[in-house]
Design a protein around this motif. Structure first.
Motif, short mmCIF file in Angstrom:
data_model
loop_
_atom_site.label_atom_id
_atom_site.label_comp_id
_atom_site.label_asym_id
_atom_site.label_seq_id
_atom_site.Cartn_x
_atom_site.Cartn_y
_atom_site.Cartn_z
N MET A 107 13.85 40.57 33.85
CA MET A 107 14.96 41.12 34.60
C MET A 107 15.28 40.51 35.87
N PHE A 108 14.29 39.70 36.56
CA PHE A 108 14.44 38.84 37.47
C PHE A 108 15.45 37.59 37.22
N ASP A 109 15.55 37.31 36.19
CA ASP A 109 16.43 36.00 36.04
C ASP A 109 17.88 36.46 35.90
N LYS A 110 18.35 37.77 35.69
CA LYS A 110 19.62 38.10 35.71
C LYS A 110 19.89 39.55 36.16
N ILE A 111 20.89 39.62 37.04
CA ILE A 111 21.18 41.19 37.62
C ILE A 111 22.24 41.38 36.54
N GLU A 112 21.93 42.59 35.95
CA GLU A 112 22.90 43.32 35.12
C GLU A 112 23.69 44.47 35.77
N LEU A 113 24.90 44.41 35.92
CA LEU A 113 25.75 45.34 36.60
C LEU A 113 27.25 45.55 35.82
N SER A 114 27.12 46.63 35.76
CA SER A 114 28.31 47.28 34.44
C SER A 114 29.66 47.01 35.27
N PHE A 115 30.72 46.79 34.39
CA PHE A 115 32.07 46.46 34.76
C PHE A 115 32.74 47.86 35.36
N SER A 116 33.56 47.78 36.30
CA SER A 116 34.19 48.88 36.55
C SER A 116 35.80 49.04 36.40
N PRO A 117 35.97 50.02 35.18
CA PRO A 117 37.33 50.14 34.91
C PRO A 117 38.29 50.28 36.34
N TYR A 118 37.72 51.16 37.01
CA TYR A 118 38.70 51.61 38.24
C TYR A 118 38.96 50.30 39.20
N ASP A 119 37.84 49.68 39.52
CA ASP A 119 38.10 48.48 40.48
C ASP A 119 39.02 47.42 39.45
N THR A 120 38.69 47.19 38.20
CA THR A 120 39.45 46.16 37.71
C THR A 120 40.95 46.76 37.59
N ALA A 121 41.17 47.99 37.46
CA ALA A 121 42.46 48.33 37.30
C ALA A 121 43.38 48.24 38.78
N TRP A 122 42.68 48.33 39.67
CA TRP A 122 43.32 47.83 41.02
C TRP A 122 43.50 46.33 41.05
N VAL A 123 42.50 45.74 40.72
CA VAL A 123 42.81 44.17 40.72
C VAL A 123 43.76 43.83 39.72
N ALA A 124 43.98 44.53 38.51
CA ALA A 124 45.16 44.27 37.80
C ALA A 124 46.36 44.66 38.25
N MET A 125 46.44 45.81 39.21
CA MET A 125 47.83 46.08 39.87
C MET A 125 48.17 44.89 41.00
N VAL A 126 47.57 43.95 41.41
CA VAL A 126 47.81 42.98 42.20
C VAL A 126 49.04 41.83 41.64
N PRO A 127 50.18 41.81 42.41
CA PRO A 127 51.44 41.03 41.96
C PRO A 127 50.87 39.54 42.10
N SER A 128 51.54 38.60 41.43
CA SER A 128 51.47 37.43 41.65
C SER A 128 52.15 37.08 43.05
N LEU A 129 51.55 36.34 43.81
CA LEU A 129 52.15 35.57 45.10
C LEU A 129 53.39 34.83 44.87
N GLU A 130 53.52 34.05 43.56
CA GLU A 130 54.66 33.40 43.46
C GLU A 130 55.94 34.23 42.66
N LEU A 131 55.28 35.13 41.80
CA LEU A 131 56.39 35.88 41.08
C LEU A 131 55.88 37.42 41.06
N PRO A 132 56.35 38.14 42.13
CA PRO A 132 55.87 39.53 42.29
C PRO A 132 56.12 40.34 40.98
N GLN A 133 57.01 40.04 40.20
CA GLN A 133 57.38 40.77 38.91
C GLN A 133 55.90 40.86 37.87
N ALA A 134 55.23 39.74 38.30
CA ALA A 134 54.12 39.52 36.90
C ALA A 134 52.82 39.82 37.59
N PRO A 135 51.81 40.15 37.01
CA PRO A 135 50.41 40.28 37.65
C PRO A 135 49.85 39.03 38.00
N CYS A 136 49.08 39.05 39.07
CA CYS A 136 48.35 37.94 39.57
C CYS A 136 47.22 37.75 38.52
#
Length: 777
Positions: free
Chosen positions: A42-71
């Motif tokens: 356990m000291f060799d690797k930190i296990e941390l669960s994925f967060s659907p909530y945070d992943t969803a907010w990251v998914a909502m970020v629009p592309s800086l070059e093409l705002p109609q597409a996800p970044c």
């Protein structure tokens, strides 16, 4: 009700100690080793669960070059692939009290899919889950994520903007929005300002994003929160935010955790868990690696430590206690309760953060560390208030917090005997690795059954040795005829308990037996010089010890002297011979000298009492610290804790100073508790002398309070020397033994005379020596 300590005995059948050999022992040992190996990994690797909530907010970020597409289109793909069968997003093994969290996560994921017009089937299943479980939104029995009353209504508004059809009653929507409005318009404080910045994704267009960006960290994040950072990047294009989120996805793949980085905190939590459960000695290499790395980050001013109150307090305490030179200055920002309240964790009334501050505040080693004293005052007051109000019980994740707080307040660091603490911590240990911030997350490194299993097995293995050693001690008392001395207190169980509760490792058996046997003898000798012996007998015993090589029996003036001297001589020789094995030299002469110093100081005290002379307080203390009788217990035992001790080290002033400090603490503690009894017997001690030399201007209470101040400063100086690395020649293991003795004394004299049998002490002895641990796993 007074219980007889000697009546408590291990009975066959109360524990399956079994043979040290045979199939069962081999199987148990194999399981023990496998558990150790799992923890090491356990000291060799930190296990941390994925967060659907945070992943969803990251998914909502629009592309800086093409705002109609996800970044970050990879996050969209992850959402599509990771919906739970019931239509929700979140933890697969979700407990019933986390439905509200699942509703929050699911709405965020549905919004992300709607934002980019993809995954209609998944959206419909998600909406169905939300509607089926919408009652959880107002269910007070549900665990509420941080900021829920702001974030969830904010997402409802976002759904309306996206024309997402959520078949909710307008009255329900209005009620949520009204709660959000009230939440946003409450009294504005510095802590609340930080809190509102932390939950920015729920405020959206109403947020002052320039204000929020003032909380940006060096890694580009806001509060190490992907969701907050993603919302900021959506509303306020920032290269640092973009870099942070991009680096997270580069590290984790297509999804993100709810907080990152968290490595330092998790690593320190593992160290804390192993130490508090009493199994840290099995992981010395791993722990040193973590602490070395943490110390390097500390010196570099790493934000992961200093911007998180809990991590900072824990790092300070663990580093200082393990000999690293760290200043308490970083904790200055929390020296007063109003400073804490003006922080995010203060606003949230984070009990675990206050508890860490309280624990850190007890590791004071310098007179000018007023910051820690102030911190200790307000944190203890805060924790007591929270306990009495019952508010600690309101948090599902804090169900053990009330017990931990009670334990921390009842047993401060300087009275907390290791094995008693380990047992309590094992029983309180939370194997549930689930935690909650704005959403729930898991980490196998934080809470798991392997830590507890190893601790239970280790405790019971050690205890099986302790039972056999105590039986040997009891046989030894009879063999040496010490039970025939009618004037003497028979306290061998207490004497053994005091060492088994501190020096508990199997390899320290010689140290335990040396401590216990010499403690029994010092108790008997103390009674002999106090009550049982004539002046002729007292001088005869000193003479025999000075001459040493005398024929037993012929030169003793009484049977009492013969019994005591015979036991002293054989015990000194026993452990003197053992020092040859441990140290490569025979330390008998040093042990004899230690005993002789004690007898001479005791005789001086007895003579003073019989002559009714009144020494000054300084004269009293100069002899009283030695007559407190710790020398013959401490000095022989240090030879058996591991390090090689040369004659120069043992006789160095540093060693004597450590011994004098712990003896001074013990003597003053004893004087406070024994004042009334000794006054009736016509004896003087530090309390009565304080009153005598005040010309009647000092009451008993005032004298005791003055002595408590001296005890506190003496204990602080002792701890400073114990933790001191640079310029110290006494090995840490030897200094630790002396500090453990200080803990024993403070516990024994916490409420009464330590040798007076009482219910709590009887219970403590039973828990350490006789009762094996059994927990449901």
């Amino acid at each position: 009700m007074i219980l007889d300590i000697e009546a408590i005995r291990w009975r066959p059948g109360t524990a399956n100690h079994g043979s040290k050999f045979g199939t069962e022992a081999k199987t148990n040992n194999l399981c023990f080793q496998r558990t150790k190996e799992r923890i090491e990994k356990m000291f060799d690797k930190i296990e941390l669960s994925f967060s659907p909530y945070d992943t969803a907010w990251v998914a909502m970020v629009p592309s800086l070059e093409l705002p109609q597409a996800p970044c970050f289109p990879q996050c969209i793909n992850w959402l599509l692939d990771n919906q739970v069968n019931d239509g929700s997003w979140g933890l697969h093994n979700r407990p019933s009290w986390l439905v509200k969290d699942a509703v929050l996560c699911t709405l965020a994921c549905v919004l992300a899919l709607k934002r980019w017009g993809i995954g209609e089937e998944q959206m419909n299943k998600g909406i169905q889950f939300i509607m089926s479980n919408f009652a959880s939104v107002t269910d007070e029995k549900q665990q509420t994520p941080i900021g829920f009353d702001i974030i969830f209504p904010g997402m409802i508004e976002c759904a309306q903007d996206l024309n997402l059809n959520l078949p909710l009653r307008s009255s329900d929507i209005n009620a949520m929005l009204e709660r959000r409005h009230l939440e946003l318009n409450r009294n504005y404080t510095a802590g609340r300002k930080e809190y509102l910045a932390y939950v920015s994704e729920g405020i959206g267009k109403l947020q002052d994003w320039e204000m929020v960006m003032k909380y940006q960290r060096k890694n580009g994040s806001l509060f190490n929160s992907p969701s907050t950072t993603a919302a900021a990047l959506t509303h306020f294009h920032n290269a640092g935010c973009l870099h942070y989120l991009s680096s997270l996805l580069e590290k984790f793949g297509n999804a993100v955790p709810t907080v990152h980085p968290l490595d330092i905190y998790i690593n320190l939590t593992m160290v804390e868990s192993l130490e508090s459960l009493g199994v840290d000695r099995h992981f010395r290499t791993e722990i040193k690696r973590v602490l070395d790395e943490t110390y390097r980050f500390w010196l570099q001013g790493e934000e992961e430590i200093f911007l998180d109150l809990t991590t900072c307090a824990m790092a300070f305490r663990l580093l200082r206690l393990n000999g690293y030179d760290v200043s308490s200055d970083p904790l200055t920002q929390f020296a007063e309760d109003n400073q804490f309240c003006n922080s995010l964790k203060g606003y949230l009334k984070d009990i675990s953060a206050v508890l860490e501050l309280y624990r850190a505040s007890q590791i004071t080693i310098y007179p000018d560390e007023s910051v820690l004293e102030k911190q200790q005052f307000w944190t203890s007051h805060f924790l007591k208030q929270e306990l009495s109000s019952g508010s600690i019980h309101s948090n599902r994740f804090s169900e053990n917090d009330s017990s931990q707080v009670e334990d921390a307040l009842k047993f401060p660091y300087h009275v907390n005997l290791e094995r008693l603490a380990h047992r309590r911590n094992i029983n309180l240990y939370n194997v549930d690795n689930m935690r909650i911030l704005k959403t729930s997350y898991c980490s196998l490194n934080i809470g798991n059954e392997y830590f507890q299993k190893l601790a239970v097995d280790d405790f019971n293995i050690c205890q099986s040795m302790h039972i056999e050693e105590l039986k040997h001690l009891e046989r030894w008392v009879v063999e040496k005829r010490l039970d025939k001395l009618k004037f003497a207190r028979q306290k061998q169980t207490y004497c053994y308990f005091s060492v088994a509760a501190t020096l508990f490792s199997p390899e320290l058996s010689d140290a335990r037996m040396s401590w216990a046997k010499n403690a029994v003898l010092t108790t008997i000798v103390d009674d002999f010089y106090d009550l049982g012996g004539s002046e002729e007998e007292l001088l005869n015993l000193i003479d025999l010890l000075e001459r040493w090589d005398v024929e037993e029996g012929k030169n003793c003036c009484s049977e009492q002297v013969e019994i005591i001297f015979s036991a002293l001589r054989s015990t000194i020789c026993e452990f003197g011979d053992k020092t040859l094995t441990w140290q490569g030299r025979n330390a008998t002469s040093h042990i004899v000298e230690t005993w002789l110093n004690l007898l001479q100081s005791m005789f001086k005290e007895t003579k003073c009492l019989r002559n009714k002379s009144v020494p000054t307080l300084d004269e009293y203390m100069e002899n009283a610290y030695a007559s407190f009788a710790l020398g013959p217990i401490i000095f022989p035992a240090v030879y058996f804790v591991g390090p090689k001790l040369s004659e120069e080290v043992v006789r160095d002033p540093e060693f004597h100073n450590l011994y004098k400090l712990v003896s001074t603490c013990g003597r003053l503690l004893n004087d406070i508790q024994g004042f009334k009894r000794e006054s009736k017997e016509g004896k003087l001690n530090s309390v009565s002398l304080q009153m005598t030399y005040s010309d009647g201007n000092m009451t008993e209470v005032e004298a005791i309070e003055k002595i408590k101040v001296v005890i506190k400063s003496t204990r602080r100086e002792l701890l400073r020397l114990v933790l001191k690395e640079e310029g110290s020649i006494v090995p840490r293991a030897c200094k630790d033994l002396i500090w453990k003795m200080s803990k024993v004394l403070h516990l024994f004299y916490m409420n009464t005379d330590g040798f007076s049998s009482n219910v709590e002490m009887v219970k403590a002895v039973s828990e350490v020596v006789y009762e094996p641990i059994s927990v449901n796993m």
